[in-house]
Write an enzyme that holds these catalytic residues in place. Sequence first.
Site, short mmCIF file in Angstrom:
data_model
loop_
_atom_site.label_atom_id
_atom_site.label_comp_id
_atom_site.label_asym_id
_atom_site.label_seq_id
_atom_site.Cartn_x
_atom_site.Cartn_y
_atom_site.Cartn_z
N ARG B 61 0.81 -1.22 0.00
CA ARG B 61 0.00 0.00 0.00
C ARG B 61 0.85 1.26 0.00
NH1 ARG B 61 -3.67 -3.21 3.55
NH2 ARG B 61 -2.31 -2.47 5.19
N GLU B 98 3.44 -9.56 14.85
CA GLU B 98 2.72 -9.95 16.06
C GLU B 98 2.95 -11.45 16.34
OE1 GLU B 98 -1.74 -9.42 18.00
OE2 GLU B 98 -1.44 -9.13 15.85
#
Lengths: 181, 181
Positions: B61, B98
């Site tokens: 992005r 994560e």
Amino acid sequence: MDDFNIDNAIRKVPDFPKKGILFYDITSILADPPAFNYCIQKMNDLYANSSINAVAAIESRGFLFAAPFAIQNRIPLILLRKKGKLPGKTYAVKFKLEYGEDILEVHQADLNAGMNILLVDDLIATGGTIKAACELIEMGHGTVTEIFGVVGLPFLDYEKILEGYKTTTLINYQSEKTLAL
Amino acid sequence: MDDFNIDNAIRKVPDFPKKGILFYDITSILADPPAFNYCIQKMNDLYANSSINAVAAIESRGFLFAAPFAIQNRIPLILLRKKGKLPGKTYAVKFKLEYGEDILEVHQADLNAGMNILLVDDLIATGGTIKAACELIEMGHGTVTEIFGVVGLPFLDYEKILEGYKTTTLINYQSEKTLAL
């Protein structure tokens, strides 16, 4: 402008992603401002008198050419992404790769029946991904008005699978230079 | 221009990619030409008097905002991509996600010691990927002059991990609106 040699700006990498394939790398265009600008200006020229009012980009190298085109022409940019990347409600199309298959998605909210869409990717090879992208756009009642790729590999027969669509590339490479099978 | 409300153009998607996370979706900016143009013009304004002479984009992005900026400013665009996507000789940096870890790469040929680089991503959260991107650029002797994100989530503490770098975002969201852990 017209005598710019884009071939010089495309890096050719042998044996990528596997032995026997010559990879046409457009990142060397991006690193060369006159070459990158040439591509975007050619797109502007090609579609200046068309009915195009939106541009759709195939993840992720298609983003690089479609985003400046969207900005310069003040038209919506629609992303066509791999499965699971778009958070909203999507249409999805399954398509075949050399080994196995993949899924391409688009946000349903991004498409409507008034859209005359320029579909953009960096390179058109077998046309399988592009064909899936056309199906996605048509699921949302958009029209694929034009298809654009910086590089075309017509010996891989994309013209057959994309029959009925108008496809334009800035440069084509032929078989003997690209594959040593 | 300055009173444009970019918040209205950012779609908020609850429970994506998993339950309890509110996802800030920038694809709704891309579908809205005045909103997308606002972002690029703000980038132009922010860095008009800077020493920036190249822009680096984090896959995928980041490509969407860095590519129009590169075109409008006639400067090189450098891609920072996930492992295995770049065909040339690369620098690579491993970083933590994560769960597990990932690798970011850059073409060695795209970087040099004279580069004052604007590093671009769509959203800055923990800053882990951005930090890895800074390390990559510095391996190639480039300077990370500025960091830009459309959206910032400062409650995830990116300012700590990116200490010493100048980071700018167009809009920040606060904890209570974004996470219901």
